[in-house]
Design a protein around this motif. Structure first.
Motif, PDB file in Angstrom:
ATOM      1  N   LEU A  97      -0.666   3.372  -0.289  1.00  0.00           N
ATOM      2  CA  LEU A  97      -0.825   3.280  -1.801  1.00  0.00           C
ATOM      3  C   LEU A  97      -1.915   2.655  -2.181  1.00  0.00           C
ATOM      4  O   LEU A  97      -2.633   2.902  -3.162  1.00  0.00           O
ATOM      5  CB  LEU A  97       0.669   2.807  -2.519  1.00  0.00           C
ATOM      6  N   GLY A  98      -2.299   1.560  -1.423  1.00  0.00           N
ATOM      7  CA  GLY A  98      -3.646   0.552  -1.556  1.00  0.00           C
ATOM      8  C   GLY A  98      -4.806   1.659  -1.237  1.00  0.00           C
ATOM      9  O   GLY A  98      -5.837   1.313  -1.870  1.00  0.00           O
ATOM     10  N   PHE A  99      -4.448   2.611  -0.545  1.00  0.00           N
ATOM     11  CA  PHE A  99      -5.919   3.535  -0.162  1.00  0.00           C
ATOM     12  C   PHE A  99      -6.070   4.256  -1.276  1.00  0.00           C
ATOM     13  O   PHE A  99      -7.245   4.806  -1.460  1.00  0.00           O
ATOM     14  CB  PHE A  99      -5.366   4.360   1.192  1.00  0.00           C
ATOM     15  N   LEU A 100      -4.873   5.033  -1.923  1.00  0.00           N
ATOM     16  CA  LEU A 100      -5.000   5.679  -3.035  1.00  0.00           C
ATOM     17  C   LEU A 100      -5.295   5.016  -4.347  1.00  0.00           C
ATOM     18  O   LEU A 100      -5.762   5.717  -5.177  1.00  0.00           O
ATOM     19  CB  LEU A 100      -3.673   6.552  -3.453  1.00  0.00           C
ATOM     20  N   GLY A 128      -8.430   0.082  -8.015  1.00  0.00           N
ATOM     21  CA  GLY A 128      -7.697  -1.160  -8.213  1.00  0.00           C
ATOM     22  C   GLY A 128      -8.041  -2.093  -6.937  1.00  0.00           C
ATOM     23  O   GLY A 128      -9.423  -2.275  -6.690  1.00  0.00           O
ATOM     24  N   ASP A 129      -7.053  -2.174  -6.167  1.00  0.00           N
ATOM     25  CA  ASP A 129      -7.211  -3.174  -4.960  1.00  0.00           C
ATOM     26  C   ASP A 129      -7.367  -2.018  -3.698  1.00  0.00           C
ATOM     27  O   ASP A 129      -6.490  -1.969  -3.111  1.00  0.00           O
ATOM     28  CB  ASP A 129      -6.086  -4.171  -4.798  1.00  0.00           C
ATOM     29  N   TRP A 130      -8.371  -1.673  -3.767  1.00  0.00           N
ATOM     30  CA  TRP A 130      -8.520  -0.412  -2.622  1.00  0.00           C
ATOM     31  C   TRP A 130      -8.693  -0.872  -1.239  1.00  0.00           C
ATOM     32  O   TRP A 130      -9.226  -2.001  -0.860  1.00  0.00           O
ATOM     33  CB  TRP A 130      -9.937   0.433  -2.932  1.00  0.00           C
TER      34      TRP A 130
END
Length: 143
Positions: free
Chosen positions: A29-32, A36-38
């Motif tokens: 989800l961080g990758f997506l 935001g917080d990529w």
């Protein structure tokens, strides 16, 4: 022998998913979350999978698998409505949960409720898809 090779290959695939972080839904989800917080680490995982696969497709031309049978044919490059709808559903599921089919199966080893619910839902969708597809194709032919 073929089943033993499949078991070893599946085990290596699952281990690779665990080691790469593909079963960690927060990482996915961080990758997506590009605005935001990529977390770009999965880009390298995907690149590490796409490049060898592209080479493997080239190496299979004119060859047969060592265990018998034949290699799958090259996928049709056409973008048809079924492919677009499938990609859309896949993307929605991946974005909502942070899992896709391979990592979902690998994550079952954690025994967490969320992974089990996703897996059961994925199976239900796989069972429902062929009759739904046949019904839609039938309706399209009548129209």
């Amino acid at each position: 022998m073929r089943r033993v090779i499949a078991l070893i290959a599946g085990g290596l695939f699952g281990a690779g998913l665990h080691l790469s972080g593909m079963t960690d839904t927060t990482r996915v989800l961080g990758f997506l979350d590009i605005f935001g917080d990529w977390d770009p680490t999965l880009m390298f995982v995907m690149g590490g999978a796409i490049l060898p696969m592209a080479l493997a497709w080239r190496l299979t031309i004119g060859r047969a698998p060592a265990t018998g049978g034949s290699f799958p044919t090259r996928p049709d490059p056409r973008l048809d409505p079924a492919l677009l709808a499938g990609g859309l559903l896949f993307g929605i599921g991946w974005g909502l949960v942070g899992l896709c089919p391979g990592p979902a199966i690998a994550s079952l080893s954690y025994g967490q409720t969320g992974g089990i619910v996703f897996f059961v839902s994925m199976l239900a969708g796989m069972i429902a898809a062929p009759p739904l597809r046949a019904r839609l194709d039938s309706a399209a032919r009548r129209a």
